[in-house]
Design a protein around this motif. Structure first.
Motif, mmCIF file in Angstrom:
data_model
loop_
_atom_site.group_PDB
_atom_site.id
_atom_site.type_symbol
_atom_site.label_atom_id
_atom_site.label_comp_id
_atom_site.label_asym_id
_atom_site.label_seq_id
_atom_site.Cartn_x
_atom_site.Cartn_y
_atom_site.Cartn_z
ATOM 1 N N LEU A 198 0.930 -1.353 0.148
ATOM 2 C CA LEU A 198 0.160 0.049 -0.061
ATOM 3 C C LEU A 198 0.833 1.448 0.153
ATOM 4 C CD1 LEU A 198 -2.890 -0.854 2.641
ATOM 5 C CD2 LEU A 198 -3.018 -0.546 0.013
ATOM 6 N N ALA A 253 0.561 3.906 -3.159
ATOM 7 C CA ALA A 253 -0.221 5.231 -2.795
ATOM 8 C C ALA A 253 0.508 6.544 -3.496
ATOM 9 C CB ALA A 253 -0.378 5.745 -1.298
ATOM 10 N N TRP A 288 -0.315 9.478 6.534
ATOM 11 C CA TRP A 288 -0.579 8.023 5.843
ATOM 12 C C TRP A 288 -0.831 7.302 7.176
ATOM 13 C CZ3 TRP A 288 2.675 6.706 1.014
ATOM 14 C CH2 TRP A 288 2.430 7.562 -0.087
ATOM 15 N N ASP A 306 -8.514 10.127 1.046
ATOM 16 C CA ASP A 306 -8.757 8.840 0.179
ATOM 17 C C ASP A 306 -8.454 7.562 1.092
ATOM 18 O OD1 ASP A 306 -9.309 7.123 -2.018
ATOM 19 O OD2 ASP A 306 -7.116 7.436 -3.126
ATOM 20 N N ARG A 307 -8.945 6.382 0.819
ATOM 21 C CA ARG A 307 -8.614 5.066 1.366
ATOM 22 C C ARG A 307 -8.500 4.013 0.301
ATOM 23 N NH1 ARG A 307 -13.240 2.021 5.417
ATOM 24 N NH2 ARG A 307 -12.086 0.006 5.305
ATOM 25 N N LEU A 308 -7.274 3.335 0.561
ATOM 26 C CA LEU A 308 -6.762 2.211 -0.334
ATOM 27 C C LEU A 308 -6.817 1.040 0.425
ATOM 28 C CD1 LEU A 308 -3.573 3.959 -1.776
ATOM 29 C CD2 LEU A 308 -6.011 4.073 -2.781
ATOM 30 N N LEU A 367 -5.121 2.007 3.866
ATOM 31 C CA LEU A 367 -3.898 3.309 3.943
ATOM 32 C C LEU A 367 -4.994 4.457 4.067
ATOM 33 C CD1 LEU A 367 -0.614 3.835 2.151
ATOM 34 C CD2 LEU A 367 -2.302 5.524 2.050
ATOM 35 N N ARG A 418 -5.351 8.161 3.717
ATOM 36 C CA ARG A 418 -4.885 9.401 3.276
ATOM 37 C C ARG A 418 -5.549 10.669 4.087
ATOM 38 N NH1 ARG A 418 -4.839 10.257 -2.820
ATOM 39 N NH2 ARG A 418 -3.574 11.952 -2.174
#
Length: 342
Positions: free
Chosen positions: A155, A159, A276, A307-309, A336, A338
């Protein structure tokens, strides 16, 4: 002494100092483990099913603690130089020195712990291959979390970077995330930790990878002085009390590190910078952290989500129906987040 006799003695609180063949001690430990594991299973059949995932977790932790305590009652002697004076014993002097520092004289050690030291030494020698570092290896020290779960590292490798100027890596451990950030082109990374083993481990890994001039490893409780365009943190993901020093990378009592990072993040970001947070949601599936707690913590800290990963774990226990926590592990997602200051 039979294994049944040894089992009875350790359950009564009697430690056993092994004087015979080293391999015989290992066989006894294996036999004890079988008997210890059978006991809780029989007791479990008489107990009602757990009323919640949190209760399942606490039962599992209790069983683990009991197992570790009983197996830890089998002791072997160590000479003044950490040699084991038993027939067919391996040379464990280097492994013990790495874990304990210079020998202080003759002593005894739990055989279970000694086997852990040997395994840690082998990991340190061999290293862990990290895909995000192009296959280069991170060499974890004893007591420092090993990056064997590569999904969270991936991740950070994927990113979008807000800047290539400077990044902070909070709670660096082995230094793997700091190394990934430097390899991605960030000119300067400041990696922090407050554990002496982690600091030594991270510095050694940066030197091995040729990154010592770009990654500064400093002792700090969370943040270094100043602000950065990017601040990264992968805190322990389970808000529970660790039962040994080795568990501090996984268990974070009351979420101290998580909330400390979030509450201090806005004050260590430059305008427009990103924080992060890499965090598993396993605690939520176990009922140890309410789903609303994390969004509320963001709001309290003056942060908003950019954002979200997400990534699902690929470690074997996530696919093992026999694992006591299988339902939670199968649903786990590592994210992750952000974040930026409001």
């Amino acid at each position: 002494m039979t294994a049944d006799t040894a089992h009875r003695l350790v359950c009564e609180g009697t430690a056993l100092l092994w004087r015979g063949d080293y391999q015989g001690a290992r066989q006894l430990l294996t036999a004890l483990a079988r008997r210890i594991d059978r006991g809780p299973r029989r007791a479990k059949e008489r107990r009602p099913p757990a009323a919640s995932p949190a209760e399942s977790f606490h039962r599992h932790r209790q069983a683990q603690s009991r197992r570790a305590r009983l197996l830890g009652m089998v002791l072997v002697p160590l000479e003044a130089d950490f040699g084991v004076p038993l027939r067919r014993a391996p040379d464990v002097r280097q492994a013990c020195t790495e874990a304990y520092g210079p020998a202080q004289g003759p002593s005894v050690v739990s055989l279970r712990e000694l086997l852990g030291l040997i395994g840690a030494h082998e990991w340190r020698e061999k290293g862990v291959k990290v895909r995000a570092l192009g296959g280069d290896r991170i060499h974890p020290h004893y007591g420092v979390f090993s990056p064997v779960r590569g999904e969270y590292v991936d991740l950070v490798a994927e990113a979008p970077l807000p800047s290539h100027e400077l990044a902070f890596d909070i709670g660096t451990g082995s230094g793997v995330l700091a190394a990934v950030l430097a390899r991605r082109g960030i000119e300067r990374v400041v990696a922090t930790d407050q554990d002496a083993r982690a600091l030594a481990c991270a510095r050694e890994n940066m030197a091995r990878l040729g990154l010592a001039e770009r990654v500064e490893v400093v002792e700090a409780d969370l943040f270094p002085p100043g602000r950065a365009p990017l601040v990264v943190c992968n805190p322990p993901w389970v808000p529970a009390r660790p039962s040994s020093p080795l568990e501090y990378a996984v268990y974070d009592p009351a979420g101290r590190m998580l909330h400390g990072f979030l509450n201090g993040l806005a004050g260590h970001l430059v305008p427009g910078g990103e924080g992060w947070l890499i965090l598993s949601d396993l605690a939520e599936h176990l009922g140890l952290r309410p789903p609303a707690e994390l969004p509320a913590a963001f709001d309290t800290a003056g942060l908003r989500v950019l954002d979200r990963l997400d990534v699902r774990p690929v470690h074997p226990r996530a696919f093992d129906p026999a694992d006591p926590l299988h339902s939670a592990r199968a649903a786990e997602v590592t994210s992750l987040w952000r974040l930026t200051a409001r």
